[in-house]
Design a protein around this motif. Structure first.
Motif, PDB file in Angstrom:
ATOM      1  N   VAL A  45       0.837  -1.190   0.000  1.00 15.17           N
ATOM      2  CA  VAL A  45       0.000   0.000   0.000  1.00 15.17           C
ATOM      3  C   VAL A  45       0.878   1.248   0.000  1.00 15.17           C
ATOM      4  O   VAL A  45       1.843   1.349   0.759  1.00 15.17           O
ATOM      5  CB  VAL A  45      -0.948   0.009   1.216  1.00 15.17           C
ATOM      6  CG1 VAL A  45      -1.697   1.329   1.338  1.00 15.17           C
ATOM      7  CG2 VAL A  45      -1.920  -1.151   1.120  1.00 15.17           C
ATOM      8  N   ARG A  46       0.555   2.188  -0.866  1.00 12.42           N
ATOM      9  CA  ARG A  46       1.325   3.418  -1.008  1.00 12.42           C
ATOM     10  C   ARG A  46       1.034   4.391   0.136  1.00 12.42           C
ATOM     11  O   ARG A  46       0.045   4.285   0.853  1.00 12.42           O
ATOM     12  CB  ARG A  46       0.996   4.093  -2.333  1.00 12.42           C
ATOM     13  CG  ARG A  46       1.509   3.470  -3.629  1.00 12.42           C
ATOM     14  CD  ARG A  46       2.695   2.615  -3.512  1.00 12.42           C
ATOM     15  NE  ARG A  46       3.411   2.500  -4.792  1.00 12.42           N
ATOM     16  CZ  ARG A  46       4.360   1.607  -5.019  1.00 12.42           C
ATOM     17  NH1 ARG A  46       4.704   0.757  -4.071  1.00 12.42           N
ATOM     18  NH2 ARG A  46       4.991   1.563  -6.185  1.00 12.42           N
ATOM     19  N   TYR A  47       1.911   5.361   0.259  1.00 10.82           N
ATOM     20  CA  TYR A  47       1.747   6.461   1.202  1.00 10.82           C
ATOM     21  C   TYR A  47       1.165   7.668   0.466  1.00 10.82           C
ATOM     22  O   TYR A  47       1.504   7.892  -0.697  1.00 10.82           O
ATOM     23  CB  TYR A  47       3.096   6.822   1.828  1.00 10.82           C
ATOM     24  CG  TYR A  47       3.695   5.707   2.648  1.00 10.82           C
ATOM     25  CD1 TYR A  47       3.388   5.558   4.000  1.00 10.82           C
ATOM     26  CD2 TYR A  47       4.566   4.786   2.051  1.00 10.82           C
ATOM     27  CE1 TYR A  47       3.937   4.526   4.741  1.00 10.82           C
ATOM     28  CE2 TYR A  47       5.106   3.751   2.786  1.00 10.82           C
ATOM     29  CZ  TYR A  47       4.798   3.622   4.126  1.00 10.82           C
ATOM     30  OH  TYR A  47       5.325   2.592   4.862  1.00 10.82           O
ATOM     31  N   PRO A  48       0.258   8.400   1.080  1.00 13.25           N
ATOM     32  CA  PRO A  48      -0.139   8.431   2.496  1.00 13.25           C
ATOM     33  C   PRO A  48      -1.248   7.466   2.900  1.00 13.25           C
ATOM     34  O   PRO A  48      -1.659   7.459   4.063  1.00 13.25           O
ATOM     35  CB  PRO A  48      -0.616   9.864   2.677  1.00 13.25           C
ATOM     36  CG  PRO A  48      -1.194  10.224   1.354  1.00 13.25           C
ATOM     37  CD  PRO A  48      -0.330   9.548   0.332  1.00 13.25           C
ATOM     38  N   ALA A  49      -1.763   6.631   1.989  1.00 12.19           N
ATOM     39  CA  ALA A  49      -2.845   5.718   2.359  1.00 12.19           C
ATOM     40  C   ALA A  49      -2.429   4.771   3.476  1.00 12.19           C
ATOM     41  O   ALA A  49      -3.264   4.327   4.271  1.00 12.19           O
ATOM     42  CB  ALA A  49      -3.295   4.914   1.138  1.00 12.19           C
ATOM     43  N   ALA A  50      -1.127   4.463   3.560  1.00 15.86           N
ATOM     44  CA  ALA A  50      -0.639   3.504   4.559  1.00 15.86           C
ATOM     45  C   ALA A  50      -0.624   4.070   5.972  1.00 15.86           C
ATOM     46  O   ALA A  50      -0.505   3.307   6.948  1.00 15.86           O
ATOM     47  CB  ALA A  50       0.762   3.036   4.180  1.00 15.86           C
ATOM     48  N   TYR A  51      -0.761   5.379   6.130  1.00 17.92           N
ATOM     49  CA  TYR A  51      -0.752   5.958   7.467  1.00 17.92           C
ATOM     50  C   TYR A  51      -2.065   5.665   8.187  1.00 17.92           C
ATOM     51  O   TYR A  51      -3.149   5.675   7.588  1.00 17.92           O
ATOM     52  CB  TYR A  51      -0.525   7.468   7.393  1.00 17.92           C
ATOM     53  CG  TYR A  51       0.835   7.862   6.865  1.00 17.92           C
ATOM     54  CD1 TYR A  51       1.985   7.285   7.385  1.00 17.92           C
ATOM     55  CD2 TYR A  51       0.970   8.798   5.858  1.00 17.92           C
ATOM     56  CE1 TYR A  51       3.241   7.640   6.897  1.00 17.92           C
ATOM     57  CE2 TYR A  51       2.208   9.167   5.374  1.00 17.92           C
ATOM     58  CZ  TYR A  51       3.350   8.572   5.898  1.00 17.92           C
ATOM     59  OH  TYR A  51       4.585   8.920   5.418  1.00 17.92           O
ATOM     60  N   SER A  52      -1.958   5.452   9.504  1.00 20.07           N
ATOM     61  CA  SER A  52      -3.124   5.024  10.282  1.00 20.07           C
ATOM     62  C   SER A  52      -4.213   6.089  10.368  1.00 20.07           C
ATOM     63  O   SER A  52      -5.388   5.766  10.534  1.00 20.07           O
ATOM     64  CB  SER A  52      -2.684   4.628  11.698  1.00 20.07           C
ATOM     65  OG  SER A  52      -2.095   5.746  12.365  1.00 20.07           O
ATOM     66  N   MET A  53      -3.837   7.348  10.267  1.00 25.60           N
ATOM     67  CA  MET A  53      -4.837   8.424  10.372  1.00 25.60           C
ATOM     68  C   MET A  53      -5.566   8.691   9.050  1.00 25.60           C
ATOM     69  O   MET A  53      -6.456   9.528   8.975  1.00 25.60           O
ATOM     70  CB  MET A  53      -4.189   9.711  10.881  1.00 25.60           C
ATOM     71  CG  MET A  53      -3.286  10.433   9.906  1.00 25.60           C
ATOM     72  SD  MET A  53      -1.679   9.611   9.561  1.00 25.60           S
ATOM     73  CE  MET A  53      -0.817   9.789  11.112  1.00 25.60           C
ATOM     74  N   VAL A  54      -5.184   7.952   8.012  1.00 25.85           N
ATOM     75  CA  VAL A  54      -5.770   8.108   6.685  1.00 25.85           C
ATOM     76  C   VAL A  54      -6.559   6.851   6.335  1.00 25.85           C
ATOM     77  O   VAL A  54      -6.127   5.734   6.627  1.00 25.85           O
ATOM     78  CB  VAL A  54      -4.669   8.336   5.626  1.00 25.85           C
ATOM     79  CG1 VAL A  54      -5.263   8.477   4.227  1.00 25.85           C
ATOM     80  CG2 VAL A  54      -3.822   9.554   5.981  1.00 25.85           C
ATOM     81  N   ILE A  55      -7.723   7.000   5.716  1.00 23.90           N
ATOM     82  CA  ILE A  55      -8.479   5.844   5.226  1.00 23.90           C
ATOM     83  C   ILE A  55      -7.884   5.427   3.890  1.00 23.90           C
ATOM     84  O   ILE A  55      -7.963   6.159   2.896  1.00 23.90           O
ATOM     85  CB  ILE A  55      -9.968   6.171   5.051  1.00 23.90           C
ATOM     86  CG1 ILE A  55     -10.596   6.619   6.365  1.00 23.90           C
ATOM     87  CG2 ILE A  55     -10.724   4.959   4.504  1.00 23.90           C
ATOM     88  CD1 ILE A  55     -12.062   7.017   6.249  1.00 23.90           C
ATOM     89  N   GLY A  56      -7.263   4.240   3.855  1.00 16.64           N
ATOM     90  CA  GLY A  56      -6.665   3.715   2.629  1.00 16.64           C
ATOM     91  C   GLY A  56      -7.690   2.911   1.848  1.00 16.64           C
ATOM     92  O   GLY A  56      -8.269   1.955   2.371  1.00 16.64           O
ATOM     93  N   VAL A  57      -7.907   3.287   0.583  1.00 17.32           N
ATOM     94  CA  VAL A  57      -9.001   2.726  -0.216  1.00 17.32           C
ATOM     95  C   VAL A  57      -8.460   1.935  -1.402  1.00 17.32           C
ATOM     96  O   VAL A  57      -7.748   2.474  -2.253  1.00 17.32           O
ATOM     97  CB  VAL A  57      -9.942   3.826  -0.731  1.00 17.32           C
ATOM     98  CG1 VAL A  57     -11.158   3.206  -1.415  1.00 17.32           C
ATOM     99  CG2 VAL A  57     -10.373   4.745   0.417  1.00 17.32           C
ATOM    100  N   GLY A  58      -8.807   0.637  -1.459  1.00 16.88           N
ATOM    101  CA  GLY A  58      -8.503  -0.205  -2.605  1.00 16.88           C
ATOM    102  C   GLY A  58      -9.678  -0.243  -3.565  1.00 16.88           C
ATOM    103  O   GLY A  58     -10.740   0.340  -3.309  1.00 16.88           O
ATOM    104  N   ALA A  59      -9.502  -0.966  -4.667  1.00 19.50           N
ATOM    105  CA  ALA A  59     -10.492  -0.928  -5.749  1.00 19.50           C
ATOM    106  C   ALA A  59     -11.108  -2.294  -6.022  1.00 19.50           C
ATOM    107  O   ALA A  59     -10.437  -3.328  -5.943  1.00 19.50           O
ATOM    108  CB  ALA A  59      -9.850  -0.401  -7.029  1.00 19.50           C
ATOM    109  N   THR A  60     -12.388  -2.277  -6.368  1.00 16.57           N
ATOM    110  CA  THR A  60     -13.106  -3.480  -6.790  1.00 16.57           C
ATOM    111  C   THR A  60     -13.609  -3.307  -8.216  1.00 16.57           C
ATOM    112  O   THR A  60     -13.655  -2.206  -8.756  1.00 16.57           O
ATOM    113  CB  THR A  60     -14.302  -3.776  -5.864  1.00 16.57           C
ATOM    114  OG1 THR A  60     -15.176  -2.633  -5.844  1.00 16.57           O
ATOM    115  CG2 THR A  60     -13.842  -4.081  -4.457  1.00 16.57           C
TER     116      THR A  60
END
Length: 410
Positions: free
Chosen positions: A297-312
């Protein structure tokens, strides 16, 4: 060549009557061509395409009134006594090219992109939530504020592209989660105007207007703000991105969408995200398009305070391009998403990527904020109400975004 309408055998008093003078008998036409009333004289509008002066004289000689005269060889006239073979006589004349009744053309209908529908954010549902006071910042390549599906919702804009304009992974290479056509800014456009297309696409998914044309976004009544942190080649520096996040906090805006990222962490971006989190800004970021891979997972998505969103995908599968790993928090539709695009290139475009997935979640968070949630409780609510579509934790985090569940839509 002589104008056939100037023939000395045609009566100017008959041939130059205007639509306003014939309204009493013809009846008013609606804005899309439907006859909404008519007189007892039953005057019927008919359009006649003619050839030369003979055709013009024949058409006008049979007409009760001329409704429209065109600069090409055609007239719209009002006729009576259609039962006595008048139309046949017109059609059979060698100088008459065609005879047709008015047709009804309607505004092209608005479409709800499949992703908006899949997460349960249809316009009928979101119309019940007034998100007009919710401010969603798109940290990206800018926004084309002239787009008809966006101009009503775009608020302020700012550009932070003063640095190198590169998002470095430390190896000398650059990475962007966006695609687009690149070119110089027009001098009459603001510095935050989108010339790439990526930011405009994200903006449409977020808050495309519910206006009966084009597409509609997840939160169509929210206010969009353009924070341009990606340059003309679709990439941006970590310092500019941090400055953009800081600006969002200073403006007091509610949501920051970051459909961008890099392979290596950045202290200044992390500090900016923490600052935003502590000031009740909901941060949403794309996990990356570097799949198939694991723990990537890339940054900043990997940071805990950020909601990291993948794709379907359209069949609820995990998109092959989507990054996976324990830092994935949620997934949303990201394959073949149609949305707004820079009007200088194409008004709408279909793109795929985690960049397209993230704004579904950011806009859903905006709807929750409009309903009284704080940024932290909105984040928790989004992750607690996801739909289980059978994907692993590293693929989907808590599951597929469900606006239906999060907002309690029936």
């Amino acid at each position: 060549m002589n104008d056939p309408r100037q023939s000395d055998t045609a009566s100017p008093a008959t041939n130059r009557r205007t639509l306003l003078r014939s309204m009493g008998g013809l009846g008013l036409l609606g804005p899309i061509g439907e006859r909404v009333s008519e007189s007892t004289d039953e005057l019927v509008p008919v359009t006649i395409g003619y050839s030369g002066s003979n055709g013009y004289r024949h058409a006008t000689g049979l007409a009760h009134d001329v409704v429209h005269e065109y600069s090409f060889d055609a007239l719209t006239v009002s006729l009576t006594d259609l039962s006595n073979g008048l139309l046949d006589r017109l059609r059979e004349h060698p100088s008459i090219r065609y005879v047709e009744f008015d047709r009804t053309y309607r505004p092209l209908s608005q479409t709800t992109p499949w992703g908006v529908d899949r997460v349960g954010a249809t316009p009928e549902r979101t119309a019940t939530i007034d998100a007009g006071d919710v401010d969603i910042a798109i940290l990206d390549s800018g926004i084309d504020s002239t787009h008809p599906d966006l101009r009503a919702n775009v608020g302020k804009g700012v550009s932070f592209t003063s640095s190198l304009g590169l998002l470095s992974d430390g190896s000398g290479s650059t990475e962007s989660l966006g695609t687009g056509v690149f070119g110089p800014l027009n001098s009459d456009r603001p510095a935050w105007h989108d010339t790439v297309g990526h930011g405009t696409h994200i903006a449409g998914i977020t808050a495309g207007s519910n206006d009966d044309s084009g597409i509609v976004g997840v939160a169509p009544s929210a206010t969009l703000h353009a924070v341009r942190v990606l340059g003309s080649f679709g990439v941006g520096s970590t310092s500019d991105i941090a400055a953009g996040i800081n600006h969002v906090v200073e403006q007091g805006w509610d949501v920051a969408n970051l459909s961008l990222g890099g392979a290596r962490p950045s202290n200044v971006v992390k500090d900016a995200c923490q600052h935003a989190f502590e000031n009740d800004t909901l941060l949403v970021a794309a996990t990356g398009n570097n799949g198939p891979c694991s723990n990537c997972v890339r940054y900043p998505a990997a940071y805990s305070m950020v909601i990291g969103v993948g794709a379907t995908t359209t069949d609820d599968s995990f998109a092959s391009f989507s990054a996976r790993g324990p830092n994935t928090d949620i997934v949303a539709p990201g394959q073949s998403i149609r949305s707004t695009y820079t009007t200088s290139v194409a008004s709408y475009k279909t793109l795929s990527g985690t960049s397209m997935a993230a704004p579904h979640v950011g806009a859903a968070g905006g709807l929750l904020l409009a309903s009284g949630y704080s940024a932290q409780t909105a984040k928790d609510r989004l992750l607690e109400t996801t739909e289980d579509i059978g994907l692993s934790r590293s693929e989907a985090g808590s599951g597929l975004l469900s606006v239906t569940n999060a907002l309690g839509f029936s």
